[in-house]
Design an enzyme around this catalytic site. Structure first.
Site, PDB file in Angstrom:
ATOM      1  N   LYS A 196      -5.251   9.882  -5.753  1.00 26.80           N
ATOM      2  CA  LYS A 196      -4.376   8.818  -5.253  1.00 26.80           C
ATOM      3  C   LYS A 196      -3.148   9.473  -4.638  1.00 26.80           C
ATOM      4  CE  LYS A 196      -1.773   4.727  -6.553  1.00 26.80           C
ATOM      5  NZ  LYS A 196      -1.577   3.673  -7.561  1.00 26.80           N
ATOM      6  N   ARG A 206       3.257  -3.711  -3.157  1.00 24.94           N
ATOM      7  CA  ARG A 206       4.465  -3.748  -3.985  1.00 24.94           C
ATOM      8  C   ARG A 206       5.232  -5.049  -3.756  1.00 24.94           C
ATOM      9  NH1 ARG A 206       5.891   2.680  -3.038  1.00 24.94           N
ATOM     10  NH2 ARG A 206       4.025   3.470  -4.097  1.00 24.94           N
ATOM     11  N   LYS A 218       7.170   8.177  -5.600  1.00 25.44           N
ATOM     12  CA  LYS A 218       6.147   8.492  -6.598  1.00 25.44           C
ATOM     13  C   LYS A 218       5.540   9.884  -6.397  1.00 25.44           C
ATOM     14  CE  LYS A 218       5.062   3.658  -7.723  1.00 25.44           C
ATOM     15  NZ  LYS A 218       3.995   2.701  -8.090  1.00 25.44           N
ATOM     16  N   GLU A 234      -8.832  17.197  -8.812  1.00 27.66           N
ATOM     17  CA  GLU A 234      -8.516  15.999  -9.595  1.00 27.66           C
ATOM     18  C   GLU A 234      -9.794  15.236  -9.964  1.00 27.66           C
ATOM     19  OE1 GLU A 234      -5.849  14.708 -10.881  1.00 27.66           O
ATOM     20  OE2 GLU A 234      -4.130  15.608  -9.891  1.00 27.66           O
ATOM     21  N   LYS A 249      -7.897   7.074  -2.753  1.00 30.49           N
ATOM     22  CA  LYS A 249      -6.984   6.017  -2.321  1.00 30.49           C
ATOM     23  C   LYS A 249      -5.761   6.624  -1.652  1.00 30.49           C
ATOM     24  CE  LYS A 249      -4.137   2.407  -4.330  1.00 30.49           C
ATOM     25  NZ  LYS A 249      -3.694   1.782  -5.553  1.00 30.49           N
ATOM     26  N   SER A 275      -3.492  -2.237   0.746  1.00 34.30           N
ATOM     27  CA  SER A 275      -2.746  -3.350   1.343  1.00 34.30           C
ATOM     28  C   SER A 275      -2.242  -3.062   2.753  1.00 34.30           C
ATOM     29  CB  SER A 275      -1.577  -3.723   0.427  1.00 34.30           C
ATOM     30  OG  SER A 275      -0.733  -2.605   0.203  1.00 34.30           O
ATOM     31  N   TYR A 314      -9.335  -6.074   0.219  1.00 32.04           N
ATOM     32  CA  TYR A 314      -8.857  -7.457   0.336  1.00 32.04           C
ATOM     33  C   TYR A 314      -9.683  -8.246   1.349  1.00 32.04           C
ATOM     34  CZ  TYR A 314      -5.073  -5.124  -2.054  1.00 32.04           C
ATOM     35  OH  TYR A 314      -4.359  -4.381  -2.957  1.00 32.04           O
TER      36      TYR A 314
HETATM   37  C1  PBG Z   1       0.118   0.866  -8.944  1.00 29.00           C
HETATM   38  C2  PBG Z   1      -0.845   0.544  -7.866  1.00 29.00           C
HETATM   39  C3  PBG Z   1      -0.548   0.551  -6.507  1.00 29.00           C
HETATM   40  C4  PBG Z   1      -1.676   0.108  -5.847  1.00 29.00           C
HETATM   41  C5  PBG Z   1      -2.657  -0.140  -6.806  1.00 29.00           C
HETATM   42  N1  PBG Z   1      -2.130   0.152  -8.065  1.00 29.00           N
HETATM   43  C6  PBG Z   1       0.709   0.845  -5.799  1.00 29.00           C
HETATM   44  C7  PBG Z   1       1.436   2.067  -6.105  1.00 29.00           C
HETATM   45  O1  PBG Z   1       0.906   3.060  -6.606  1.00 29.00           O
HETATM   46  O2  PBG Z   1       2.636   2.054  -5.848  1.00 29.00           O
HETATM   47  C8  PBG Z   1      -1.760  -0.061  -4.354  1.00 29.00           C
HETATM   48  C9  PBG Z   1      -2.781  -0.988  -3.830  1.00 29.00           C
HETATM   49  C10 PBG Z   1      -2.571  -1.394  -2.427  1.00 29.00           C
HETATM   50  O3  PBG Z   1      -1.618  -0.958  -1.737  1.00 29.00           O
HETATM   51  O4  PBG Z   1      -3.381  -2.194  -1.963  1.00 29.00           O
HETATM   52  N2  PBG Z   1      -0.290   1.636  -9.987  1.00 29.00           N
END
Ligand code: PBG
Length: 325
Positions: A196, A206, A218, A234, A249, A275, A314
């Site tokens: 990720k 968010r 992050k 990983e 991701k 998203s 989505y």
């Molecule tokens: C948080 C989480 C995130 C997403 C899924 N779980 C956002 C982040 O890590 O800040 C993102 C999903 C998306 O953007 O569709 N643990």
């Protein structure tokens, strides 16, 4: 005079193209992220995710019934935690009567065959909007892993089929796996968000959960987008620690990583079409610049071609309707 191979022979009609297509997308491939809120009869469109909604549990249950009727087999639950329940320990995350736990039960009761996965990370519950516990401005690994274990066990107890840790702490998959074993949850799966990346494309998500980090970013836990080998490391470690499915991701800017991970592991690989990727297609189609339905199918097929066994998206409902048509 002419080359002896005419490649266009295999492209000349829809029937032939269908016969030789290497990648077939089906609703079985989809994981549908659901945003769940407190209340009754609540439906909020997410401003940066047009046509996508955050619903109270009653509406979410109806949505799950509809998804099942379209041939979709899996949902991934995210909840919006109310501000007064947020703190720095994340303790609401393992409240047996919390919104997540109630949602798991209600959805499994309404559609028992639907595979229910749950997001495991502290950000929706954190006053700081970080995925872990904060100490002196630092996101501390081992105390966070203990919290994630509690959270995972409470989801398993509520009936989740898979827990999906999305936090990127070290060692959490092994810790969650041992805890599940110890408590007798021998049928609960783990879908690890293994690779990720720290991505700007999470912005609309968010907004949906009001979970943007309150300070900093992050990057001390999510991966640097410059790296590829690290993604394989990983994923291999998560498989070693007991992950049943590993995830890459975001999706579209990381198709190379998806293929690399797929070639390296012997477990199913999922990808998260996140998203920001959704927002880009929606925005361009609203501007009249691209054909939305075609963009959806081309995008989702590209994930499968790149090596995804499962696609969190989505667009799942729209895509299932297009595929079923
Ligand atoms: C948080 C989480 C995130 C997403 C899924 N779980 C956002 C982040 O890590 O800040 C993102 C999903 C998306 O953007 O569709 N643990």
């Amino acid at each position: 005079m002419f080359q002896m191979r005419r490649n266009r022979i295999l492209r000349q009609s829809p029937a032939i193209r269908a016969m030789v297509a290497e990648t077939i997308l089906t609703p079985d491939d989809f994981i549908v992220p659901l945003f769940i809120d407190e209340g009754v009869g609540q439906v909020h469109e997410i401003p940066s995710m047009p046509d996508y909604y955050r619903r109270s549990l009653d509406g979410a249950v109806n949505e799950v019934k509809e998804l099942w009727s379209l041939g979709i087999k899996c949902v991934l639950l995210f909840i919006k935690c109310s501000d007064d329940l947020k703190d720095n320990t994340g303790k609401e995350a393992w409240n047996p009567d919390g919104l997540m736990q109630r949602s798991i039960k209600a959805i499994k009761e309404a559609v028992p065959e639907m595979v229910v996965m749950t997001d495991v990370a502290l950000d929706p519950y954190s006053i700081y909007g970080h995925d872990g516990i904060v100490d002196n401005g630092e996101i501390v690994n081992d105390p966070t892993v203990e919290a994630l274990v509690r959270m995972s066990l409470s989801h398993a107890r509520a009936g989740a089929d898979f827990v999906a840790p999305s936090d990127m702490m070290d060692g959490r998959i092994g810790a969650i796996r041992s805890a599940l074993e110890k408590d007798g949850f021998t049928k609960t799966g783990i879908m690890a968000y293994s690779a990720k990346y720290a991505s700007c494309f999470y912005g609309p998500f968010r907004d949906a959960l009001d979970s943007a980090p309150g300070f900093g970013d992050k990057k001390t836990y999510q991966m640097d987008y410059a790296n590829r080998t690290e993604a394989v490391k990983e994923a291999l470690m998560d498989v070693e620690e007991g992950a049943d499915i590993v995830m890459v991701k975001p999706g579209l800017p990381y198709l190379d990583i998806l293929r690399e991970v797929k070639n390296a592991v012997q477990v199913p690989v999922s990808v998260y079409n996140i998203s920001g990727e959704y927002a880009m297609i929606k925005a361009a189609s609203r501007m009249g610049w691209i054909d939305e339905n075609k963009a959806i199918l081309e995008t989702l097929t590209s994930f499968k071609r790149a090596g995804a066994d499962l696609i969190a998206t989505y667009f799942a409902k729209e895509a299932a309707k297009l595929l079923n048509a």
